[in-house]
Design an enzyme around this catalytic site. Structure first.
Site, PDB file in Angstrom:
ATOM      1  CD  GLN A 105      13.035  -6.778  32.868  1.00  0.00           C
ATOM      2  OE1 GLN A 105      13.592  -5.998  33.945  1.00  0.00           O
ATOM      3  NE2 GLN A 105      12.024  -7.524  32.777  1.00  0.00           N
ATOM      4  CG  HIS A 123      18.035  -3.975  30.236  1.00  0.00           C
ATOM      5  ND1 HIS A 123      17.703  -4.931  31.160  1.00  0.00           N
ATOM      6  CD2 HIS A 123      17.814  -2.710  30.595  1.00  0.00           C
ATOM      7  CE1 HIS A 123      17.236  -4.308  32.070  1.00  0.00           C
ATOM      8  NE2 HIS A 123      17.112  -2.974  31.855  1.00  0.00           N
ATOM      9  CB  SER A 193      10.349 -10.527  40.088  1.00  0.00           C
ATOM     10  OG  SER A 193      11.688 -10.245  39.977  1.00  0.00           O
ATOM     11  CG  ASN A 217       7.278 -14.606  36.561  1.00  0.00           C
ATOM     12  OD1 ASN A 217       7.974 -14.935  36.083  1.00  0.00           O
ATOM     13  ND2 ASN A 217       6.882 -13.661  37.107  1.00  0.00           N
ATOM     14  CB  ALA A 236       8.375 -18.678  29.825  1.00  0.00           C
TER      15      ALA A 236
END
Ligand SMILES: [Zn+2]
Length: 261
Positions: A105, A123, A193, A217, A236
Site C-alpha cells: 500500500q 496505491h 492493520s 505488527n 518489521a
C-alpha cells in the site's frame, strides 16, 4: 516471549518453508524505520495537511498548485529514504523462493529499491508522474525539482501516479492482488492493520481460500482477533530477521559447507 515448542516465529517459519508460496501485504509500518512516518500518525502527513483538502482527486483537479504543497513534501520524504532491513529481508525471502509477491500500500518504491522483483503497487508510486490531460508519463526524478510544480510538455500540471482519495485502485493491481491472495499458502501482513478499503479485503480473501495469515505488527490490530493465525509482535525488521534466521537454519539446499543433520 517465545519459548519451546510453541515458539510462534518457529511455527511461522515452518509454514513458510513448507508452503513456499507466500504473499506479503505491506503498509506504512514497514517504512517507518526508513524515516517515512505513517500518514495517520501524529508525525504523519495528515496531521499537517487535511487529506480531504489536500489529497483528493477533486482537490487536485481544482487547485493542483495547492495540492503540490503537500506533494512536494511527500516526494522529498520518499526520495530521500533508503530501504531498511525489513525491505531487504523480504527481497531475500523472494530470492530463496519462499515469498512470491509483495502487495504494498506504500508509494515509496522501497521494496524495489531493496531488490524485490514482484511488487504490486496497490496505491501507485511517487516515482512516476502522469498528465491527467494528455496521459503522458514521466519519472519524478527527471521532472520534479524542489519548490517547483512539475509541468507536462503540454503545459498542464503533472500528478504523481498515486491513488488519491476519490480515485479507484488501478484495476490491474487490484485483480492481480486478489488473485495472489486467493492462491497463496501463507499471507504475511506487515506494518498495516489493512483497514483501508479495498486493501482490507486481501487478508480475508486469503484466509477464506485456505491460506494461513501471519501478522507482523508491534501491537494487535483489528486483524489479530479476526483473521490472523499467528501474530508475531515486534518491529518489521526485528521479526523478519528472526524469521530469516530460522528459515536459513531449516534450508535443506546443499551449500558449500555440509550440513550436520
Ligand atoms: Zn500533458
Amino acid at each position: 516471549m517465545p519459548t519451546g515448542g510453541s515458539d510462534p516465529v518457529r511455527e511461522a517459519a515452518r509454514l513458510l518453508a513448507e508452503r513456499r508460496n507466500a504473499v506479503v501485504l505491506t503498509g506504512a509500518g514497514i517504512s517507518v524505520e526508513s524515516g517515512i512516518p505513517s500518514f495517520r500518525g501524529s508525525q504523519g502527513m495528515w496531521a499537517k495537511y487535511d487529506p480531504m483538502e489536500y489529497a483528493t482527486l477533486h482537490a487536485f483537479m481544482q487547485s493542483p498548485r495547492k495540492v503540490w504543497e503537500m506533494l512536494s513534501e511527500m516526494v522529498s520524504v520518499c526520495g530521500g529514504a533508503a530501504p531498511n532491513a525489513a525491505h531487504a529481508s523480504l527481497a531475500a525471502l523472494e530470492e530463496m523462493g519462499v515469498v512470491r509477491a509483495v502487495i504494498t500500500q506504500n508509494v515509496d518504491g522501497l521494496h524495489q529499491a531493496a531488490g524485490s522483483r514482484r511488487v504490486i503497487e496497490y496505491h501507485g508510486s511517487m516515482e512516476e508522474l502522469i498528465c491527467v490531460h494528455c496521459w503522458k508519463r514521466y519519472l519524478t526524478r527527471e521532472r520534479w525539482t524542489p519548490g517547483a510544480v512539475p509541468l507536462c510538455d503540454c503545459d498542464e500540471i503533472l500528478k504523481p501516479n498515486v491513488v488519491l482519495f476519490g480515485e479507484p485502485i488501478p484495476w490491474l493491481a487490484q485483480e492481480v492482488a486478489e488473485e495472489e491472495a486467493r492462491t497463496c499458502g501463507v499471507l504475511m501482513v506487515i506494518g498495516t492493520s489493512a483497514q483501508v478499503s479495498p486493501a482490507c479485503d486481501i487478508p480475508r480473501l486469503a484466509k477464506d481460500a485456505g491460506a494461513a495469515v501471519v501478522e507482523i505488527n508491534p501491537e494487535p490490530t483489528s486483524l489479530t482477533a479476526s483473521v490472523t493465525d499467528i501474530h508475531l509482535r515486534g518491529s518489521a525488521s526485528g521479526v523478519l530477521r528472526l524469521l530469516l534466521k530460522e528459515l536459513s537454519l531449516d534450508d535443506e539446499t546443499p551449500s558449500s559447507e555440509s550440513s550436520g543433520h
